[in-house]
Design a protein around this motif. Structure first.
Motif, PDB file in Angstrom:
ATOM      1  N   GLY A 126       0.741  -1.170  -0.186  1.00  0.00           N
ATOM      2  CA  GLY A 126      -0.151  -0.007   0.028  1.00  0.00           C
ATOM      3  C   GLY A 126       0.991   1.425  -0.105  1.00  0.00           C
ATOM      4  N   THR A 127       1.790   1.298   0.889  1.00  0.00           N
ATOM      5  CA  THR A 127       2.795   2.333   0.900  1.00  0.00           C
ATOM      6  C   THR A 127       3.571   2.820  -0.346  1.00  0.00           C
ATOM      7  OG1 THR A 127       3.039   2.193   3.334  1.00  0.00           O
ATOM      8  CG2 THR A 127       4.673   3.321   2.318  1.00  0.00           C
ATOM      9  N   ALA A 128       4.103   1.329  -0.939  1.00  0.00           N
ATOM     10  CA  ALA A 128       4.909   1.342  -2.155  1.00  0.00           C
ATOM     11  C   ALA A 128       3.809   1.893  -3.276  1.00  0.00           C
ATOM     12  CB  ALA A 128       5.001  -0.053  -2.543  1.00  0.00           C
ATOM     13  N   LEU A 129       2.599   1.768  -3.688  1.00  0.00           N
ATOM     14  CA  LEU A 129       1.534   2.206  -4.398  1.00  0.00           C
ATOM     15  C   LEU A 129       1.649   3.841  -4.429  1.00  0.00           C
ATOM     16  CD1 LEU A 129      -1.183  -0.478  -4.888  1.00  0.00           C
ATOM     17  CD2 LEU A 129       0.669  -0.285  -6.335  1.00  0.00           C
ATOM     18  N   VAL A 130       1.476   4.183  -3.067  1.00  0.00           N
ATOM     19  CA  VAL A 130       1.548   6.009  -2.830  1.00  0.00           C
ATOM     20  C   VAL A 130       2.585   6.401  -3.277  1.00  0.00           C
ATOM     21  CG1 VAL A 130       0.946   7.669  -1.164  1.00  0.00           C
ATOM     22  CG2 VAL A 130      -0.229   5.295  -1.266  1.00  0.00           C
ATOM     23  N   LEU A 131       3.814   5.960  -3.094  1.00  0.00           N
ATOM     24  CA  LEU A 131       4.997   6.362  -3.228  1.00  0.00           C
ATOM     25  C   LEU A 131       5.469   6.495  -4.889  1.00  0.00           C
ATOM     26  CD1 LEU A 131       7.161   5.177   0.045  1.00  0.00           C
ATOM     27  CD2 LEU A 131       6.604   7.683  -0.399  1.00  0.00           C
ATOM     28  N   LEU A 132       4.793   5.364  -5.247  1.00  0.00           N
ATOM     29  CA  LEU A 132       5.159   5.172  -6.805  1.00  0.00           C
ATOM     30  C   LEU A 132       4.564   6.385  -7.595  1.00  0.00           C
ATOM     31  CD1 LEU A 132       4.777   1.482  -7.439  1.00  0.00           C
ATOM     32  CD2 LEU A 132       7.019   2.672  -7.951  1.00  0.00           C
ATOM     33  N   ALA A 133       2.947   6.494  -7.000  1.00  0.00           N
ATOM     34  CA  ALA A 133       2.363   7.608  -7.760  1.00  0.00           C
ATOM     35  C   ALA A 133       3.052   8.965  -7.473  1.00  0.00           C
ATOM     36  CB  ALA A 133       1.104   7.668  -6.926  1.00  0.00           C
ATOM     37  N   VAL A 134       3.836   9.167  -6.383  1.00  0.00           N
ATOM     38  CA  VAL A 134       4.754  10.491  -6.111  1.00  0.00           C
ATOM     39  C   VAL A 134       5.677  10.561  -7.023  1.00  0.00           C
ATOM     40  CG1 VAL A 134       5.912  11.936  -4.763  1.00  0.00           C
ATOM     41  CG2 VAL A 134       3.608  10.899  -3.853  1.00  0.00           C
ATOM     42  N   THR A 135       6.486   9.352  -7.006  1.00  0.00           N
ATOM     43  CA  THR A 135       7.482   9.143  -8.217  1.00  0.00           C
ATOM     44  C   THR A 135       7.145   9.311  -9.627  1.00  0.00           C
ATOM     45  OG1 THR A 135       8.594   7.355  -6.737  1.00  0.00           O
ATOM     46  CG2 THR A 135       9.397   7.521  -8.812  1.00  0.00           C
ATOM     47  N   GLY A 136       6.017   8.803  -9.951  1.00  0.00           N
ATOM     48  CA  GLY A 136       5.402   9.177 -11.249  1.00  0.00           C
ATOM     49  C   GLY A 136       5.276  10.459 -11.521  1.00  0.00           C
ATOM     50  N   LEU A 137       4.690  11.238 -10.613  1.00  0.00           N
ATOM     51  CA  LEU A 137       4.198  12.686 -10.740  1.00  0.00           C
ATOM     52  C   LEU A 137       5.815  13.605 -10.938  1.00  0.00           C
ATOM     53  CD1 LEU A 137       1.721  14.743  -8.508  1.00  0.00           C
ATOM     54  CD2 LEU A 137       4.242  15.842  -9.126  1.00  0.00           C
TER      55      LEU A 137
END
Length: 420
Positions: free
Chosen positions: A326-337
């Motif tokens: 779950g945390t990884a998916l949130v941080l991946l979204a920030v990384t993508g942005l």
């Protein structure tokens, strides 16, 4: 009472003008067709990416090294052919180049389908097809990127370029998730056929365009050699520094096609249904970053480019330390942005700061450093992940990208202080 009346009479901000501003380049018919066709096509491409990665990992008992080799083969032609592709884009009809390239990609994808349906597919089949698709992509990418200017003109270029990134990342949100579900429900064979059909959407859109409405310059543009573009960039520090920065970040940090499937499968043990969610998460953040960039007016500064690289490196390093999916998916979204904001800032700084006669070759250089570095980066990342795990590969990529951004930020700040 009067305060209540005042509150009731306070006008509510109308969101429609802002939405129209985000999509203002879609008022151009040719670009609207292009946007729609590309959206369908790229969804199919991302379904194919998930399908290809799943096939490779299934055939090799989750081998990070083999997946790195396949990824390297797919992007290796960028190293040798992207400058030639940029020269072709400067000298010939970009629309015709795109038509031929998409038909070739559809034919190559069609070759894989019967192999998967019959169970005869082997890793070497996937390697050969990945290399061939890479050759087509190396020719197609500079033409596609520079074709945007012909459709909308210079004034709408930043908005259209940002919307191009938006459709790419919108497809990256839905494509991997749909690919994972399609593999679960139907198997890998039908996904290959869906990818073939998706290329035809772009072909249809290109055929429906009105060539007379394209903003082409008379005669042949940029008949010079590819080396002329290298000399041009070498004499322009404001173009050279962002190209060097994106080269380092791409080499070590932008290897998501390799790191994300390894993170999903070897760290968080995702099944086929949730396998594509990791790519979709980073794409969702990238979509937001693209929409933010659609409001950009004018050429971004060197400080914006360097700061975006710093933000990306930080986000990627933190993603590697995520304790759970779950945390990884949130941080991946920030990384993508942060990733799309950085790459688009570099794109706009190059396009809006270069001579139009060199635009195809400048964008070919951008493509070369952005995607052409992937083969070496994939091999290095694959080796590191095989020996030290996917988390180590992500952390190192993030830290090196952070260092590259800080290295570019120093000269940018010095130039800003020296300016009147």
């Amino acid at each position: 009472m009067n305060q209540e009346v005042t509150r009731r009479r306070t006008p509510v901000a109308d969101p429609l003008p802002r939405l129209r501003a985000i999509g203002r380049s879609l008022s151009v018919r040719n670009f609207r067709l292009f946007f729609t066709g590309q959206l369908v096509s790229v969804i199919g491409t991302w379904m194919m990416v998930v399908n290809q990665d799943w096939l490779v990992l299934s055939l090799t008992d989750d081998s990070a090294t083999v997946l790195g080799v396949v990824t390297a083969l797919q992007f290796a032609p960028m190293l040798f052919l992207s400058l030639h592709g940029g020269r072709l884009a400067d000298r010939h009809d970009k629309r015709l180049i795109l038509l031929v390239a998409n038909l070739a990609s559809a034919a190559l994808s069609l070759v894989l389908a019967p192999l998967v349906f019959t169970g005869a597919v082997r890793v070497w089949h996937i390697c050969v097809l990945a290399l061939c698709l890479g050759v087509v992509s190396a020719i197609e990418t500079p033409a596609r990127m520079s074709f945007v200017h012909e459709m909308v003109g210079g004034d709408l270029l930043p908005n259209a370029s940002a919307l191009s990134a938006a459709y790419f990342n919108l497809a990256r949100v839905f494509g991997p998730a749909l690919g994972g579900l399609a593999i679960t429900w139907f198997g890998a064979g039908p996904v290959s056929l869906l990818n073939v059909a998706s290329y035809l959407a772009t072909v249809t859109a290109l055929l429906m365009m009105r060539p007379k409405e394209l903003l082409r310059r008379p005669g042949r543009v940029g008949d010079g050699r590819s080396v002329d573009a290298l000399r041009y960039v070498a004499a322009r520090p404001d173009l050279l520094l962002p190209l060097l920065t994106v080269a380092v970040v791409a080499l070590f940090g932008l290897n998501f096609q390799l790191t994300l499937p390894l993170l999903a499968r070897t760290v968080f043990h995702a099944d086929a249904g949730s396998f594509g969610l990791f790519t979709s998460a980073i794409a969702a953040g990238s979509l937001i970053g693209a929409l933010v960039g659609s409001g950009r007016v004018g050429r971004p500064s060197a400080k914006v480019v360097a700061g975006a690289a710093v933000a990306f490196g930080t986000a990627e390093a933190l993603t590697a330390l995520a304790p759970g999916p779950g945390t990884a998916l949130v941080l991946l979204a920030v990384t993508g942005l942060t990733a799309i904001f950085f790459t688009q800032a570099v794109n706009h700084r190059l396009q809006l700061g270069s001579d139009p006669a060199y635009r195809g070759r400048i964008l070919a250089l951008y493509t070369l450093v952005l995607q052409g570095s992937t083969p070496l980066g994939a091999l290095l990342t694959g080796w590191l992940a095989a020996h030290h795990g996917a988390r180590a590969a992500l952390v190192l990529g993030g830290l090196i990208s952070l260092a590259a951004g800080l290295g570019a930020l120093g000269p940018a700040l010095r130039r800003a202080r020296a300016s009147p």
